[in-house]
Enzyme design. Structure first.
Site, PDB file in Angstrom:
ATOM      1  N   LYS A 104       0.818  -1.226   0.000  1.00 53.41           N
ATOM      2  CA  LYS A 104       0.000   0.000   0.000  1.00 53.41           C
ATOM      3  C   LYS A 104       0.846   1.267   0.000  1.00 53.41           C
ATOM      4  O   LYS A 104       2.045   1.241   0.246  1.00 53.41           O
ATOM      5  CB  LYS A 104      -0.969  -0.032   1.193  1.00 53.41           C
ATOM      6  CG  LYS A 104      -2.133  -0.991   0.914  1.00 53.41           C
ATOM      7  CD  LYS A 104      -3.237  -0.890   1.932  1.00 53.41           C
ATOM      8  CE  LYS A 104      -4.373  -1.843   1.527  1.00 53.41           C
ATOM      9  NZ  LYS A 104      -5.392  -1.986   2.568  1.00 53.41           N
ATOM     10  N   ARG A 120      -3.662  -9.985   5.126  1.00 55.16           N
ATOM     11  CA  ARG A 120      -4.126 -10.018   3.726  1.00 55.16           C
ATOM     12  C   ARG A 120      -2.988  -9.501   2.856  1.00 55.16           C
ATOM     13  O   ARG A 120      -2.629  -8.323   2.954  1.00 55.16           O
ATOM     14  CB  ARG A 120      -5.381  -9.150   3.598  1.00 55.16           C
ATOM     15  CG  ARG A 120      -5.977  -9.121   2.204  1.00 55.16           C
ATOM     16  CD  ARG A 120      -7.188  -8.202   2.170  1.00 55.16           C
ATOM     17  NE  ARG A 120      -7.785  -8.175   0.854  1.00 55.16           N
ATOM     18  CZ  ARG A 120      -7.355  -7.425  -0.153  1.00 55.16           C
ATOM     19  NH1 ARG A 120      -6.337  -6.613   0.017  1.00 55.16           N
ATOM     20  NH2 ARG A 120      -7.940  -7.470  -1.319  1.00 55.16           N
TER      21      ARG A 120
HETATM   22  N1  HH2 Z   1      -7.488  -3.660   1.064  1.00 48.62           N
HETATM   23  C1  HH2 Z   1      -7.831  -3.673  -0.244  1.00 48.62           C
HETATM   24  C2  HH2 Z   1      -8.965  -4.391  -0.658  1.00 48.62           C
HETATM   25  N2  HH2 Z   1      -9.703  -5.091   0.209  1.00 48.62           N
HETATM   26  N3  HH2 Z   1     -10.097  -5.853   2.426  1.00 48.62           N
HETATM   27  C3  HH2 Z   1      -9.763  -5.848   3.713  1.00 48.62           C
HETATM   28  N4  HH2 Z   1     -10.484  -6.553   4.608  1.00 48.62           N
HETATM   29  N5  HH2 Z   1      -8.675  -5.150   4.195  1.00 48.62           N
HETATM   30  C4  HH2 Z   1      -7.895  -4.414   3.361  1.00 48.62           C
HETATM   31  O1  HH2 Z   1      -6.940  -3.775   3.845  1.00 48.62           O
HETATM   32  C5  HH2 Z   1      -8.217  -4.371   1.971  1.00 48.62           C
HETATM   33  C6  HH2 Z   1      -9.354  -5.111   1.526  1.00 48.62           C
HETATM   34  C7  HH2 Z   1      -7.002  -2.941  -1.238  1.00 48.62           C
HETATM   35  O2  HH2 Z   1      -6.011  -3.776  -1.776  1.00 48.62           O
HETATM   36  P1  HH2 Z   1      -6.099  -4.574  -3.169  1.00 48.62           P
HETATM   37  O3  HH2 Z   1      -7.176  -5.600  -3.137  1.00 48.62           O
HETATM   38  O4  HH2 Z   1      -4.778  -5.108  -3.515  1.00 48.62           O
HETATM   39  O5  HH2 Z   1      -6.411  -3.462  -4.242  1.00 48.62           O
HETATM   40  P2  HH2 Z   1      -7.722  -3.047  -5.009  1.00 48.62           P
HETATM   41  O6  HH2 Z   1      -8.730  -2.661  -3.992  1.00 48.62           O
HETATM   42  O7  HH2 Z   1      -7.259  -1.902  -5.874  1.00 48.62           O
HETATM   43  O8  HH2 Z   1      -8.193  -4.224  -5.806  1.00 48.62           O
END
Ligand code: HH2
Length: 271
Positions: free
Chosen positions: A214, A250
């Site tokens: 992040k 995660r």
């Molecule tokens: N962060 C993201 C998405 N979902 N869910 C939880 N529970 N906690 C988190 O910190 C979290 C989440 C963002 O990361 P990522 O899935 O890699 O990116 P994107 O939302 O752009 O798909």
């Protein structure tokens, strides 16, 4: 054995999106997404988190039908060949419903079941739920995050959402909490929440922590412009969270995180 804390489990991220901040577009077609899921299982993931809508800062919402087409066939395909627990990363009750029908058992909701009908759907599905804190919405959340007391406000929000879920019929044992690193938060807010993870764990629910790749890492190391350049910082954050009692991490980099946790656990074992 003087083990200080149980080793957190590892949730591997599979984003079936064209625009996720770190891996958007890489695993967008079914075969690449399934191969990615397989590689995360082989790397030691305990759970897979499947997402069909990016929540990165500035992201636009995705229509339900498109999100369904992205996640449901993939969940079915993973379930057909593996017993690994699958979570679906969605804010939409209908997507969660279809995902559970396809073999998922966990609803990871970055809006903490605030959509209309979401708490009722979670109760009816009987699935596990991850309730995450977010200030604002993805499109605008990083414009001007503001708190009087970020730790107190996040803790109060998560407690209230857990109580709302329980009141709607979600079993207490099915609830996980997540401070939502980077969701409407500055670096100072994120660091305060990391320091306060034991306080969040003391609310009585397992805590999920997601800081993998992040912007918080880039805020500390401005040379880490690309999300792929943030592995060192991501592992450090993961271990800091492990030290502070989180139950699950995660992450994108499953193999590296599993290895870091093994070394961390070995050190914890000797005191
Ligand atoms: N962060 C993201 C998405 N979902 N869910 C939880 N529970 N906690 C988190 O910190 C979290 C989440 C963002 O990361 P990522 O899935 O890699 O990116 P994107 O939302 O752009 O798909």
């Amino acid at each position: 054995m003087l083990k200080s804390a149980p080793q957190p489990r590892v949730m591997g991220i599979v984003n079936v999106t064209p625009d996720s901040f770190s891996d958007g577009g890489r695993f967008f077609d079914h075969t690449s997404a399934l191969n990615h899921a397989r590689s995360l299982i082989a790397a030691g993931a305990d759970v897979l988190d499947i997402g069909g809508e990016s929540t990165r800062p500035g992201a636009e919402p995705v229509p339900e039908l498109i999100e369904l087409r992205r996640v449901v066939p993939l969940i079915q395909a993973i379930r057909a060949e593996s017993a690994i627990p699958i979570s679906v990363d969605t804010v939409k009750p209908e997507v969660a419903r279809a995902a559970m029908g396809a073999g998922a058992t966990i609803w990871n909701d970055v809006s903490a079941l605030r959509a209309p009908g979401a708490v009722e759907a979670a109760a009816e599905l009987g699935c596990k739920v991850v309730l995450m804190h977010m200030q604002g919405e993805p499109r605008t959340m990083q414009e001007a995050p503001h708190y009087e007391d970020v730790v107190a406000e996040v803790a109060a929000f998560l407690s209230a959402r857990a109580e709302a879920a329980v009141a709607a019929g979600v079993h207490r044992d099915c609830i996980w909490l997540d401070p939502g690193i980077g969701f409407g938060k500055t670096l100072a807010h994120n660091l305060a929440l990391i320091a306060a993870l034991p306080k969040l764990a003391a609310l009585g629910y397992p805590v999920l922590f997601g800081a993998s790749r992040k912007r918080a890492v880039r805020a500390i190391d401005p040379t880490a412009i690309e999300s792929d350049d943030r592995l060192g910082g991501s592992l450090t954050l993961a271990l800091a969270a492990a030290d502070r009692g989180v139950a699950m991490l995660r992450v994108h980099d499953v193999r590296e995180t599993v290895q870091a946790l093994k070394v961390w656990a070995a050190i914890s074992d000797v005191g």
